[in-house]
Motif scaffolding. Sequence first.
Motif, PDB file in Angstrom:
ATOM      1  N   GLU A  46     -28.667 -24.912   5.329  1.00 46.45           N
ATOM      2  CA  GLU A  46     -29.389 -24.277   6.431  1.00 46.45           C
ATOM      3  C   GLU A  46     -30.754 -24.929   6.634  1.00 46.45           C
ATOM      4  N   ARG A  47     -31.444 -25.247   5.533  1.00 45.12           N
ATOM      5  CA  ARG A  47     -32.750 -25.933   5.672  1.00 45.12           C
ATOM      6  C   ARG A  47     -32.573 -27.319   6.277  1.00 45.12           C
ATOM      7  N   THR A  48     -31.558 -28.029   5.837  1.00 46.61           N
ATOM      8  CA  THR A  48     -31.331 -29.400   6.323  1.00 46.61           C
ATOM      9  C   THR A  48     -31.004 -29.418   7.815  1.00 46.61           C
ATOM     10  N   LEU A  49     -30.178 -28.467   8.251  1.00 58.23           N
ATOM     11  CA  LEU A  49     -29.769 -28.425   9.658  1.00 58.23           C
ATOM     12  C   LEU A  49     -30.775 -27.713  10.540  1.00 58.23           C
ATOM     13  N   GLY A  50     -31.632 -26.891   9.934  1.00 58.66           N
ATOM     14  CA  GLY A  50     -32.604 -26.148  10.725  1.00 58.66           C
ATOM     15  C   GLY A  50     -32.014 -24.958  11.444  1.00 58.66           C
ATOM     16  N   HIS A  51     -30.885 -24.455  10.940  1.00 57.93           N
ATOM     17  CA  HIS A  51     -30.224 -23.294  11.560  1.00 57.93           C
ATOM     18  C   HIS A  51     -29.671 -22.392  10.469  1.00 57.93           C
ATOM     19  N   GLU A  52     -29.739 -21.081  10.693  1.00 59.07           N
ATOM     20  CA  GLU A  52     -29.032 -20.149   9.830  1.00 59.07           C
ATOM     21  C   GLU A  52     -27.549 -20.210  10.153  1.00 59.07           C
ATOM     22  N   LEU A  53     -26.732 -20.325   9.128  1.00 60.35           N
ATOM     23  CA  LEU A  53     -25.299 -20.481   9.319  1.00 60.35           C
ATOM     24  C   LEU A  53     -24.534 -19.170   9.140  1.00 60.35           C
ATOM     25  N   PHE A  54     -25.130 -18.232   8.439  1.00 62.79           N
ATOM     26  CA  PHE A  54     -24.484 -16.949   8.193  1.00 62.79           C
ATOM     27  C   PHE A  54     -25.466 -15.805   8.425  1.00 62.79           C
ATOM     28  N   ASP A  55     -24.950 -14.710   8.952  1.00 59.10           N
ATOM     29  CA  ASP A  55     -25.665 -13.438   8.929  1.00 59.10           C
ATOM     30  C   ASP A  55     -25.299 -12.750   7.628  1.00 59.10           C
ATOM     31  N   ARG A  56     -26.306 -12.376   6.834  1.00 61.17           N
ATOM     32  CA  ARG A  56     -26.056 -11.702   5.561  1.00 61.17           C
ATOM     33  C   ARG A  56     -25.818 -10.221   5.824  1.00 61.17           C
ATOM     34  N   LEU A  57     -24.629  -9.740   5.463  1.00 62.02           N
ATOM     35  CA  LEU A  57     -24.266  -8.346   5.647  1.00 62.02           C
ATOM     36  C   LEU A  57     -24.332  -7.625   4.303  1.00 62.02           C
ATOM     37  N   GLY A  58     -23.941  -6.369   4.277  1.00 61.32           N
ATOM     38  CA  GLY A  58     -24.025  -5.596   3.041  1.00 61.32           C
ATOM     39  C   GLY A  58     -23.263  -6.218   1.888  1.00 61.32           C
ATOM     40  N   ARG A  59     -21.974  -6.509   2.122  1.00 64.31           N
ATOM     41  CA  ARG A  59     -21.146  -7.034   1.035  1.00 64.31           C
ATOM     42  C   ARG A  59     -20.510  -8.369   1.375  1.00 64.31           C
ATOM     43  N   GLY A  60     -21.017  -9.018   2.362  1.00 60.55           N
ATOM     44  CA  GLY A  60     -20.437 -10.298   2.740  1.00 60.55           C
ATOM     45  C   GLY A  60     -21.333 -11.030   3.718  1.00 60.55           C
ATOM     46  N   VAL A  61     -20.755 -12.006   4.396  1.00 60.71           N
ATOM     47  CA  VAL A  61     -21.493 -12.806   5.368  1.00 60.71           C
ATOM     48  C   VAL A  61     -20.627 -12.998   6.605  1.00 60.71           C
ATOM     49  N   ARG A  62     -21.286 -13.295   7.722  1.00 64.30           N
ATOM     50  CA  ARG A  62     -20.584 -13.558   8.973  1.00 64.30           C
ATOM     51  C   ARG A  62     -21.193 -14.787   9.611  1.00 64.30           C
TER      52      ARG A  62
END
Length: 313
Positions: A46-62
């Motif tokens: 994510e730092r390298t690309l400059g974009h967040e790749l996942f939304d962090r949810l309660g028990r997982g990611v999207r």
Amino acid sequence: MDRVRHLHGPALRYFAAVAEAGSIRAAARELHVASSAVNRQILWLERTLGHELFDRLGRGVRLTEAGEVLRAHVLRTLSDFEATAGELDALTAMRRGTVEIATVESVAESLLPGVIAAFRDKFPGVHVSVRLASSDKVAAAIIAGEADVGFTFEPPEDNRLAIAFYQDLAIGAVMHPRHPLAAEAPLSFGQCLAYPVCLPARGLSLRKRIDVVLSETPIRERAHVEANSLKLMKAIARSGDTIAFQTILGLEREIAEGSLLFRTLTDAPLQRDRFTILATAHRALSRAAQAFFDHSVAALRDRLSLIDADPAS
């Protein structure tokens, strides 16, 4: 060091595993590494690309929108690698390989069985995988690198798609031979609306063209059936006075045995539903996929030339 060289290392493997599992912890179990190691790779990516790749949810990611873009790249990259591996295995003869096919239902029922059988006679070592999808999703599978060859109607205009063959087929009314309109000729869509009708569901190419006519001749005071299965629509037409609408593809057997009639319609928007064979424009097909693609184009050009339509390629 160049960023591209970084990205084609473990980080993409870990990213793909998390995208598939929907959880960093689950991906770590699949990869047999610590969750912290997977998380570090995702954060670095994510730092390298400059974009967040996942939304962090309660028990997982999207996946975020940027994550979806990267996932499509990973799928294409893996597909290209598998194609290359297949090429290396088949330098002297095409003994092995895989062809991924995405197709609409009518083609799967009427045309593909013979095409696949003839191909397998020539190349028995090639694995053929077929998935059924709506017309829009067939094109999307080709673009995403999830399928090698697509059979669909009315694909979107997209420079990522290569159309090797197309043919225009008329949309007609499908009815029982004893239907009151069976002897009517010429026949319009408006005449059909005086009887119960079964319309293709939204998302099918057939419905897009029918909606053009419906905007001028709406259904009034009569409930109707909608279905996303051409097989179901045929069965409904066979069972009573309901009229269905589709091209002649998938109807050949019923017409030959006399259980259904196909009547072309006079409405201009229903004169053409464009059948196409698709491949990606952005990468080379494997030898197995290219062989199937070429075989399909030749076989279907011959087969569809027997149908009274306006062919083009």
